[in-house]
Design an enzyme around this catalytic site. Structure first.
Site, short mmCIF file in Angstrom:
data_model
loop_
_atom_site.label_atom_id
_atom_site.label_comp_id
_atom_site.label_asym_id
_atom_site.label_seq_id
_atom_site.Cartn_x
_atom_site.Cartn_y
_atom_site.Cartn_z
N CYS A 81 -4.93 -3.07 2.97
CA CYS A 81 -4.58 -3.00 4.54
C CYS A 81 -5.73 -3.30 5.50
O CYS A 81 -6.33 -4.49 5.46
CB CYS A 81 -3.92 -1.70 4.62
SG CYS A 81 -3.19 -1.57 6.12
N GLU A 96 0.96 -1.00 -0.12
CA GLU A 96 -0.04 -0.02 -0.05
C GLU A 96 0.79 1.20 0.06
O GLU A 96 2.11 1.33 0.68
CB GLU A 96 -0.90 -0.11 1.16
CG GLU A 96 -1.62 1.10 1.66
CD GLU A 96 -2.16 1.22 2.95
OE1 GLU A 96 -1.59 0.64 4.00
OE2 GLU A 96 -3.34 1.77 3.02
N LYS A 144 -9.23 1.99 -1.79
CA LYS A 144 -9.81 1.44 -0.43
C LYS A 144 -11.07 1.76 0.21
O LYS A 144 -11.40 3.15 0.06
CB LYS A 144 -8.77 2.03 0.39
CG LYS A 144 -8.47 1.40 1.77
CD LYS A 144 -7.20 1.93 2.56
CE LYS A 144 -7.21 1.38 3.79
NZ LYS A 144 -5.79 1.64 4.51
N1 CDT Z 1 -2.82 1.46 6.52
C1 CDT Z 1 -4.04 0.94 7.52
O1 CDT Z 1 -4.91 0.57 6.82
N2 CDT Z 1 -3.44 0.50 8.43
C2 CDT Z 1 -4.21 -0.02 9.54
C3 CDT Z 1 -3.97 0.38 10.97
C4 CDT Z 1 -4.89 1.09 11.49
S1 CDT Z 1 -4.53 1.87 13.04
C5 CDT Z 1 -5.51 3.27 12.82
C6 CDT Z 1 -4.62 -1.68 9.50
O2 CDT Z 1 -5.60 -1.98 9.71
O3 CDT Z 1 -3.39 -2.20 9.47
#
Ligand code: CDT
Length: 319
Positions: free
Chosen positions: A174, A47, A124
């Protein structure tokens, strides 16, 4: 008869705020070459792979964040990735921040074939974090400030890849990997390979309760392994890893088979290639037996999943 696609997860080490796209792209071309040397036909990058994970940085003036976004794909800066794909005859998956000609902003991933054609785009949907500066947090997570919710659903495309005439390929990004709904929408399109890039901090910065550190990686793997198993698909989950702008992101990129088993796992928190031969015929067992959706799903019992967002309280037992 087996249908083997050799897939690489190209994990990226940290990209610092001061580093330009040229630095990231040069590293990614090198990773593509290393993946190709190990037989990879498709290389999956994380990502927001071209820059630091900028949603940790607050800009009071939203427009100042536009410097992190790509207005064209390919562009002069990303053209070397497309050229390398052509030269090496590999496809690739790339996550980046997209600014559309209308000025809309998305956290986006594309799937590109070796001829340099963009075959699939995903924006996303499950944006984590918050839209305003949060003084309680040591590190901000401003995805809700900088991105709109994706408007392309969870798409799957069947297209030639590697030596195969047709592979059913889908994407999520993600935080999406934690949501079974996302996996099932891909599963309902007979996906055979899910690509998911991530930037996940090693520490939960939400300051909303204790979470043991080791559970961060466990929850990521648990989600990907369960999603792959329950939808009879391969999955490639690729991290940005290491200490970026003073904040640690965990690596642990994995390639998973439709049984939910990990076929390959990254062990560094730096640029690293892991490769696995994925026999897509292995998707058949799950989807013709325990997860034969057409035989066993009961959508009439799932209506609350699309009708409601938050949880409601159950009725009280009147015993
Ligand atoms: N980039 C991303 O989506 N990261 C999230 C972390 C969220 S913490 C506010 C994840 O779910 O890994």
């Amino acid at each position: 008869m087996s249908r083997i696609l050799t897939v690489a997860a190209a994990q990226l080490g940290p990209i610092q705020k001061a580093e330009g796209r040229d630095v990231a792209v040069a590293r990614m071309v090198r990773l593509m070459e290393r993946a190709h040397a190990r037989g990879a036909e498709l290389v999956v990058f994380p990502e927001l792979a071209l820059t630091t994970f900028f949603p940790r940085h607050f800009n009071a003036d939203r427009a100042e964040a536009d410097r992190w976004f790509e207005s064209a794909m390919p562009s002069n800066e990303t053209a070397p990735l497309f050229a390398a794909a052509k030269r090496l005859n590999v496809g690739f998956h790339l996550g980046y921040a997209e600014r559309t000609p209308e000025g809309r902003h998305f956290n986006t991933a594309i799937l590109v074939n070796p001829a340099g054609q963009i075959m699939l785009k995903y924006r996303k949907i499950h944006l984590p974090g918050h839209a305003e500066f949060d003084p309680r947090r040591a590190v901000q997570h401003l995805e809700k400030r900088y991105f709109e919710v994706g408007d392309l659903g969870f798409p799957v495309i069947r297209a030639p890849m590697g030596g195969l005439d047709g592979v059913n390929m889908g994407m999520m990004i993600c935080n999406d990997r934690r949501w079974p709904e996302a996996w099932r929408v891909l599963g309902l399109q007979s996906v055979e390979l899910v690509m998911v890039g991530y930037n996940t901090p090693s520490l939960n910065q939400a300051a909303a309760g204790f979470e043991a550190h080791h559970l961060r990686v466990f929850h990521s793997h648990l989600s990907v392994q369960a999603g792959a198993y329950q939808n009879a698909t391969f999955a490639v989950a690729v991290a940005k890893a290491g200490t970026e702008d003073g904040n640690e992101l965990f690596g642990h990129s994995i390639i998973v088979n439709p049984q939910g088993e990990i076929l390959a796992q990254a062990t560094s928190w730096d640029d690293e290639v892991i490769v696995a031969d994925c026999d897509l015929e292995a998707c058949r067992l799950g989807r013709t037996t325990i997860f034969a959706f057409d035989k066993h799903r009961r959508p009439e019992a799932y209506t609350s999943i699309t009708a409601q967002t938050g949880a409601v309280e159950p009725p009280e037992w009147q015993g």
